[in-house]
Enzyme design. Structure first.
Site, PDB file in Angstrom:
ATOM      1  CD  GLU A 286      -3.148   0.182   1.899  1.00  0.00           C
ATOM      2  OE1 GLU A 286      -4.281  -0.279   1.717  1.00  0.00           O
ATOM      3  OE2 GLU A 286      -3.185   0.593   3.037  1.00  0.00           O
TER       4      GLU A 286
ATOM      5  CG  HIS B 181       6.820 -29.654  -0.239  1.00  0.00           C
ATOM      6  ND1 HIS B 181       7.093 -30.966  -0.391  1.00  0.00           N
ATOM      7  CD2 HIS B 181       7.427 -29.051   0.761  1.00  0.00           C
ATOM      8  CE1 HIS B 181       8.262 -31.173   0.255  1.00  0.00           C
ATOM      9  NE2 HIS B 181       8.427 -30.209   1.125  1.00  0.00           N
TER      10      HIS B 181
ATOM     11  CE  LYS C 118     -11.639   2.088   1.464  1.00  0.00           C
ATOM     12  NZ  LYS C 118     -11.090   2.949   2.366  1.00  0.00           N
TER      13      LYS C 118
HETATM   14  O1  PA5 Z   1      -3.078   1.410   5.846  1.00  0.00           O
HETATM   15  C1  PA5 Z   1      -4.309   2.107   5.650  1.00  0.00           C
HETATM   16  O2  PA5 Z   1      -4.431   3.219   5.704  1.00  0.00           O
HETATM   17  C2  PA5 Z   1      -5.369   1.058   5.321  1.00  0.00           C
HETATM   18  O3  PA5 Z   1      -4.899  -0.064   5.235  1.00  0.00           O
HETATM   19  C3  PA5 Z   1      -6.415   1.578   6.462  1.00  0.00           C
HETATM   20  O4  PA5 Z   1      -5.841   1.036   7.811  1.00  0.00           O
HETATM   21  C4  PA5 Z   1      -7.744   0.662   6.166  1.00  0.00           C
HETATM   22  O5  PA5 Z   1      -8.141   1.102   5.006  1.00  0.00           O
HETATM   23  C5  PA5 Z   1      -8.936   0.590   7.089  1.00  0.00           C
HETATM   24  O6  PA5 Z   1      -9.068   2.173   7.321  1.00  0.00           O
HETATM   25  P1  PA5 Z   1     -10.037   2.501   8.733  1.00  0.00           P
HETATM   26  O7  PA5 Z   1      -9.008   2.450   9.813  1.00  0.00           O
HETATM   27  O8  PA5 Z   1     -10.104   4.166   8.239  1.00  0.00           O
HETATM   28  O9  PA5 Z   1     -10.997   1.511   8.799  1.00  0.00           O
END
Ligand code: PA5
Length: 430
Positions: free
Chosen positions: A285, A306, A420
């Site tokens: 990410e 494996h 989203k």
């Molecule tokens: O690293 C990030 O920002 C994302 O992976 C969020 O943690 C994830 O989308 C969850 O978001 P939130 O804490 O707003 O529910």
């Protein structure tokens, strides 16, 4: 002083020390973007000094809340996704025994998928358990977590009544905004704040990770102390071979420029499975943007030897491997010697199983290097709170540093919005 060691013998066939040294100035310039807070996304650097800055008061409050939750529950449900889920699970699974949980409470997870079967089974199973819920969402609007929260809140209220349910819900969210903050204010849930300057995947050392970890019975001070030691190590030298984050980030990017576009994180201890999931999210990410970035994958060896082993040995030569190696075992389990050597294993009789695993690791790394897969090795003496704290900090810093090599902001995730908004429009959200 840190316990974590980095060994780069497995890349010497592919990169020379001189080549690494050439990148030192770039590493320093990227390092400055983090410590001087001048890089893109610098509003999200709260995690850098967090191990030093976290107050004794907050740690005490987290431990106190964990004790309260544990005292009233057989089971603790953690609802969250991505950075609001993986850090806690990574640490809890790494530190927990495989089978007997001793006095540990059962920790289970929700809000990280939208499977009706999963949620329905969970709720039915919770019918006969005394449980509490920790709901974690920085934005407070994430669909997966919000659905699980709505179901579990309704279930808790039905099971215990509204007043008792309130005592069984703890929310971890933003200080000011979001639906979870709003409902916590209205209902009066016990609440912890996620600092504004720390994004989800960098938040494991805030209450996001610390509260679930403390509920699982682990010492959060020791985790923070490990992170503090690693921070000191990373901040004390800008010499590329002295600074483990410089070395890792530099090698990754040299390999990337040589066409090694996939990094495989390999563990030989299945309890590190979720640690690798956390690592994948952190790097994926953070770095995968603007058509660039190393694609992070993980394997559990020897199991995956494996399955994916064949591809790694002889498939496309587009990856490098990073191994997490654990030196010591907590046990002393040996291969029994049998009079009738029916399986032919007497040649390893009386050898410790962990030693055999270590030999498997060595043999595998050598084979992969021979097969043109560069191998970086990280060694920890054992899996414990301090060492996990060191690794968490190490990978967070290295990830930010590494992203800046490619002019990537490590702290945003614009691409996550695309799926989203499609879901929301298909669901006709107003
Ligand atoms: O690293 C990030 O920002 C994302 O992976 C969020 O943690 C994830 O989308 C969850 O978001 P939130 O804490 O707003 O529910």
């Amino acid at each position: 002083m840190v316990n974590f060691k980095i060994n780069i013998d497995g890349i010497s066939k592919f990169i020379s020390r001189e080549e690494i040294k050439l990148f030192e100035n770039e590493a320093i310039s990227n390092f400055k973007k983090i410590v001087d807070r001048t890089g893109e996304g610098n509003e999200s650097l709260g995690w850098v000094d967090l191990p030093e800055n976290i107050s004794a008061n907050l740690i005490a409050k987290v431990n106190e809340e964990a004790n309260r939750i544990v005292a009233q529950s057989e089971v603790i449900v953690i609802a969250g996704i991505g950075g609001s889920y993986l850090g806690a699970r990574a640490v809890i699974e790494a530190l927990s025994p495989y089978f007997s949980k001793n006095n540990q409470k059962e920790i289970i997870y929700a809000g990280h998928n939208i499977s009706e079967d999963y949620l329905d089974s969970l709720i039915n199973w919770l019918d006969n358990k005394s449980y509490s819920l920790i709901v974690i969402s920085k934005s407070g609007t994430t669909l997966e977590t919000a659905i699980a929260f709505r179901l579990l809140k309704t279930h808790l209220e039905k099971k215990y009544g509204k007043d008792e349910a309130k005592k069984r819900i703890t929310a971890i969210t933003d200080a000011k905004k979001g639906a979870l903050k709003e409902s916590s204010n209205i209902e009066g849930y016990q609440t912890f704040i996620i600092p504004e300057d720390i994004g989800g995947r960098y938040s494991v050392l805030t209450p996001v990770g610390l509260l679930p970890i403390a509920c699982a019975g682990f010492n959060i001070e020791k985790i923070i102390s490990g992170a503090k030691n690693m921070r000191k190590k990373i901040l004390e030298s800008t010499e590329v071979f002295e600074n483990p984050a410089f070395l890792y980030a530099t090698i990754r990017n040299i390999l990337y420029n040589k066409g090694k576009v996939i990094e495989i994180l390999a563990q030989y201890e299945p309890k590190l499975f979720y640690f690798c999931e956390w690592w994948k999210q952190l790097f994926g990410e953070s770095e995968g943007k603007k058509g660039k970035g190393i694609f992070p994958v993980s394997v559990g060896f020897t199991t995956d030897l494996h399955s994916l082993g064949q591809y790694i040995q002889e498939g496309q030569r587009i990856f490098f491997e990073t191994v997490i190696s654990i030196e010591k075992s907590k046990n002393a389990l040996k291969i029994p010697k049998l009079k009738a050597d029916f399986d032919g294993l007497n040649y390893i009789a009386d050898k410790n199983i962990h030693d055999i695993n270590s030999i498997a690791e060595k043999g595998t790394s050598l084979a992969h290097i021979d097969g043109n897969v560069p191998v970086i090795k990280f060694t920890l003496p054992e899996i414990n709170e301090e060492n996990i704290g060191e690794m968490l900090y190490f990978f967070k810093f290295s990830c930010a540093l590494s992203s800046y090599y490619n002019d990537i902001n490590p702290f945003d995730q614009p691409g996550v919005e695309a799926y989203k908004s499609n879901i929301y429009s298909l669901l006709k959200k107003l």
